[in-house]
Design a protein around this motif. Structure first.
Motif, PDB file in Angstrom:
ATOM      1  N   GLY A   1       0.809  -1.218   0.000  1.00 15.88           N
ATOM      2  CA  GLY A   1       0.000   0.000   0.000  1.00 15.88           C
ATOM      3  C   GLY A   1       0.835   1.257   0.000  1.00 15.88           C
ATOM      4  N   LEU A   2       1.874   1.303   0.822  1.00 18.29           N
ATOM      5  CA  LEU A   2       2.733   2.484   0.879  1.00 18.29           C
ATOM      6  C   LEU A   2       3.414   2.746  -0.459  1.00 18.29           C
ATOM      7  CD1 LEU A   2       4.401   1.967   4.389  1.00 18.29           C
ATOM      8  CD2 LEU A   2       2.808   3.803   3.746  1.00 18.29           C
ATOM      9  N   ASN A   3       3.833   1.677  -1.129  1.00 16.62           N
ATOM     10  CA  ASN A   3       4.490   1.848  -2.423  1.00 16.62           C
ATOM     11  C   ASN A   3       3.535   2.334  -3.508  1.00 16.62           C
ATOM     12  OD1 ASN A   3       7.190   1.119  -1.798  1.00 16.62           O
ATOM     13  ND2 ASN A   3       6.634  -1.046  -1.777  1.00 16.62           N
TER      14      ASN A   3
ATOM     15  N   PRO B   1      -8.263  10.312  -9.617  1.00 17.89           N
ATOM     16  CA  PRO B   1      -7.037   9.801  -8.976  1.00 17.89           C
ATOM     17  C   PRO B   1      -7.178   9.602  -7.483  1.00 17.89           C
ATOM     18  CG  PRO B   1      -6.520  11.552 -10.536  1.00 17.89           C
ATOM     19  CD  PRO B   1      -8.013  11.515 -10.426  1.00 17.89           C
ATOM     20  N   ILE B   2      -8.058  10.378  -6.834  1.00 19.07           N
ATOM     21  CA  ILE B   2      -8.234  10.230  -5.397  1.00 19.07           C
ATOM     22  C   ILE B   2      -8.683   8.812  -5.055  1.00 19.07           C
ATOM     23  CG2 ILE B   2     -10.641  11.018  -5.449  1.00 19.07           C
ATOM     24  CD1 ILE B   2      -8.013  11.677  -2.688  1.00 19.07           C
ATOM     25  N   ALA B   3      -9.407   8.163  -5.984  1.00 18.49           N
ATOM     26  CA  ALA B   3      -9.824   6.778  -5.760  1.00 18.49           C
ATOM     27  C   ALA B   3      -8.618   5.851  -5.752  1.00 18.49           C
ATOM     28  CB  ALA B   3     -10.823   6.347  -6.827  1.00 18.49           C
ATOM     29  N   GLY B   4      -7.619   6.168  -6.567  1.00 19.37           N
ATOM     30  CA  GLY B   4      -6.391   5.379  -6.567  1.00 19.37           C
ATOM     31  C   GLY B   4      -5.621   5.537  -5.274  1.00 19.37           C
ATOM     32  N   TYR B   5      -5.515   6.786  -4.793  1.00 22.21           N
ATOM     33  CA  TYR B   5      -4.836   7.005  -3.517  1.00 22.21           C
ATOM     34  C   TYR B   5      -5.597   6.317  -2.376  1.00 22.21           C
ATOM     35  CZ  TYR B   5      -1.870  10.540  -5.729  1.00 22.21           C
ATOM     36  OH  TYR B   5      -0.947  11.186  -6.529  1.00 22.21           O
ATOM     37  N   ALA B   6      -6.935   6.350  -2.434  1.00 25.10           N
ATOM     38  CA  ALA B   6      -7.747   5.710  -1.400  1.00 25.10           C
ATOM     39  C   ALA B   6      -7.545   4.203  -1.410  1.00 25.10           C
ATOM     40  CB  ALA B   6      -9.225   6.045  -1.599  1.00 25.10           C
ATOM     41  N   THR B   7      -7.388   3.626  -2.599  1.00 27.42           N
ATOM     42  CA  THR B   7      -7.135   2.187  -2.707  1.00 27.42           C
ATOM     43  C   THR B   7      -5.810   1.819  -2.045  1.00 27.42           C
ATOM     44  OG1 THR B   7      -8.399   2.067  -4.767  1.00 27.42           O
ATOM     45  CG2 THR B   7      -6.833   0.290  -4.324  1.00 27.42           C
ATOM     46  N   ALA B   8      -4.781   2.614  -2.323  1.00 24.64           N
ATOM     47  CA  ALA B   8      -3.473   2.357  -1.713  1.00 24.64           C
ATOM     48  C   ALA B   8      -3.533   2.510  -0.205  1.00 24.64           C
ATOM     49  CB  ALA B   8      -2.435   3.316  -2.300  1.00 24.64           C
ATOM     50  N   ALA B   9      -4.180   3.574   0.264  1.00 22.77           N
ATOM     51  CA  ALA B   9      -4.307   3.782   1.709  1.00 22.77           C
ATOM     52  C   ALA B   9      -5.120   2.666   2.348  1.00 22.77           C
ATOM     53  CB  ALA B   9      -4.967   5.134   1.975  1.00 22.77           C
TER      54      ALA B   9
ATOM     55  N   VAL C   1      -2.905  -0.247   3.199  1.00 17.23           N
ATOM     56  CA  VAL C   1      -2.154  -0.010   4.442  1.00 17.23           C
ATOM     57  C   VAL C   1      -3.072  -0.212   5.647  1.00 17.23           C
ATOM     58  CG1 VAL C   1      -0.816   1.656   5.780  1.00 17.23           C
ATOM     59  CG2 VAL C   1      -0.615   1.605   3.286  1.00 17.23           C
ATOM     60  N   LEU C   2      -4.292   0.317   5.562  1.00 18.14           N
ATOM     61  CA  LEU C   2      -5.263   0.159   6.645  1.00 18.14           C
ATOM     62  C   LEU C   2      -5.589  -1.306   6.875  1.00 18.14           C
ATOM     63  CD1 LEU C   2      -7.122   1.611   8.666  1.00 18.14           C
ATOM     64  CD2 LEU C   2      -8.865   1.700   6.868  1.00 18.14           C
ATOM     65  N   LEU C   3      -5.583  -2.087   5.815  1.00 19.99           N
ATOM     66  CA  LEU C   3      -5.828  -3.523   5.926  1.00 19.99           C
ATOM     67  C   LEU C   3      -4.781  -4.172   6.825  1.00 19.99           C
ATOM     68  CD1 LEU C   3      -7.867  -5.533   4.656  1.00 19.99           C
ATOM     69  CD2 LEU C   3      -6.148  -5.984   2.891  1.00 19.99           C
ATOM     70  N   ALA C   4      -3.526  -3.775   6.656  1.00 20.39           N
ATOM     71  CA  ALA C   4      -2.454  -4.323   7.494  1.00 20.39           C
ATOM     72  C   ALA C   4      -2.679  -3.978   8.961  1.00 20.39           C
ATOM     73  CB  ALA C   4      -1.101  -3.789   7.030  1.00 20.39           C
ATOM     74  N   LEU C   5      -3.007  -2.719   9.237  1.00 20.41           N
ATOM     75  CA  LEU C   5      -3.207  -2.290  10.620  1.00 20.41           C
ATOM     76  C   LEU C   5      -4.432  -2.964  11.232  1.00 20.41           C
ATOM     77  CD1 LEU C   5      -2.480   1.527  10.177  1.00 20.41           C
ATOM     78  CD2 LEU C   5      -0.918  -0.262  10.979  1.00 20.41           C
ATOM     79  N   GLY C   6      -5.513  -3.074  10.439  1.00 24.01           N
ATOM     80  CA  GLY C   6      -6.726  -3.700  10.954  1.00 24.01           C
ATOM     81  C   GLY C   6      -6.547  -5.171  11.257  1.00 24.01           C
TER      82      GLY C   6
END
Length: 376
Positions: free
Chosen positions: A130-132, A160-168, A171-176
């Motif tokens: 996600g970070l990458n 593009p905001i949808a792309g950034y949201a997908t990446a974020a 990352v949220l998946l890892a934390l959750g």
């Protein structure tokens, strides 16, 4: 013990399926045109029966390991065998082969229940992946391409905001998944995430890069197995005990990808899947060049005109010939270019080209060209 058995079996079955989907990568007798890139050696294209004997032996170990997944000796032999195959050709060092080796190392490092360490391993893949992707190259280029998989997704390509949201979200998946009190919800989200990727890459969607579909299936299965464990340690955030071997595995997953920012760690081992920020490389010649007969068909299939030059992208060649991208590193690119140079008639006007990007600045692309005369 249940976790250990199911994780080992999932990884072995998925790896076997991926080997089948990229068989020319593993069997030198199938007439591949893309050369082998042995670690520590020069690129070559030699059908060596010894390579295939090693591959066959490792395959036998895999079959036996499916029957007795608890046997540490068998898992050690499978790990060593796969490591040898990767050393014989760095192109086999894909993110999925690396992931399976880390999973097996984590299982071997834990004498008891490996689930706590496997959780951190899997979460590390999500976090870095996600970070990458939190870059314009994913949000504005690769995400729109991914939206072509299904008609209902295509309007999202304009945002593009949808792309950034997908990446974020990755990352949220890892934390959750790591947080004990949200784990039971995020494990279903993770499995749905992998199911979507499998459908998007299948003939129902993009029909591309099918070799990673078994990896996504294995990841979904591992998430179900590892994060749904109902034991006393299920509410822990960190593993109860971390051995030196376990610490080494977690360092490879969580710490070493950071070194890729300074090109000190390979792209394939940094969880940069679909980030679109990896360096690109290829070979260039002048339009008047006539490649030697051994490579003329390759050049005709994959090269394109660029002004007075013709260029060949290494990944196009590898994907079509092997079913996977080539191992991405400056050393590998240079070795492949040196392999191609003797096939040219004008070495001063042919050679290696590379393009590197700044992940957060699309106007900072850096091109470099090194002629065959300079590569000697």
């Amino acid at each position: 013990m249940f976790t250990r058995a199911i994780v080992v079996r999932l990884s072995v079955v998925a790896l076997a399926a991926q080997v089948w989907l990229s068989l020319p990568l593993w069997c030198s007798a199938l007439g591949r045109t893309f050369p082998l890139l042995p670690i520590g050696g020069e690129a070559h294209l030699t059908a060596d029966v010894r390579h295939d004997v090693v591959a066959l032996g490792v395959g036998v170990v895999f079959v036996v390991l499916l029957i007795w997944p608890h046997r540490r000796g068998l898992l050690t032999a499978a790990s060593l065998g796969l490591g040898i195959l990767l050393a014989l050709d760095a192109n086999r060092c894909q993110p999925w082969t690396y992931f399976y080796l880390l999973v097996w190392a984590a299982v071997l490092a834990e004498s008891e229940e490996p689930a706590p360490v496997l959780r951190w391993l899997i979460a590390g893949v999500y976090a870095w992946s996600g970070l990458n992707k939190l870059t314009p190259y994913f949000a504005e280029e690769n995400f729109p391409w991914f939206c072509e998989a299904f008609r209902w997704m295509r309007p999202l390509a304009n945002y593009p905001i949808a792309g950034y949201a997908t990446a974020a979200g990755e990352v949220l998946l890892a934390l959750g998944l790591l947080w004990p009190y949200s784990r039971q919800y995020f494990q279903w989200a993770a499995m749905a995430f992998h199911l979507f990727i499998m459908l998007a890459l299948s003939p129902l969607g993009l029909g591309w890069n099918a070799v990673v579909i078994p990896w996504n299936a294995a990841m979904a299965g591992m998430v179900w197995c590892v994060f749904a464990t109902k034991t006393n340690e299920a509410t822990r955030f960190f593993p109860k005990k971390i051995t030196p071997a376990t610490a080494a595995v977690l360092a490879l997953v969580w710490l070493m990808p950071a070194a890729n920012r300074w090109r000190l760690w390979p792209e394939a081992l940094s969880w940069k899947m679909y980030s679109n920020t990896q360096p690109e490389a290829g070979f260039y010649v002048t339009e008047r060049e006539s490649m030697c007969p051994a490579l003329r068909s390759v050049w005709e299939k994959y090269a394109w005109s660029d002004g007075p030059l013709r260029r060949l992208l290494f990944d196009d060649w590898a994907m079509n010939d092997l079913g996977v991208p080539m191992f991405n590193s400056p050393k590998a690119h240079r070795a492949l270019a040196k392999y191609l140079c003797p096939c040219t008639n004008y070495p001063a006007q042919a050679g290696l080209w590379r393009m590197e990007v700044n992940p957060w600045r699309r106007d900072a692309e850096r091109w470099e060209e090194n002629s065959c005369s300079m590569l000697k």
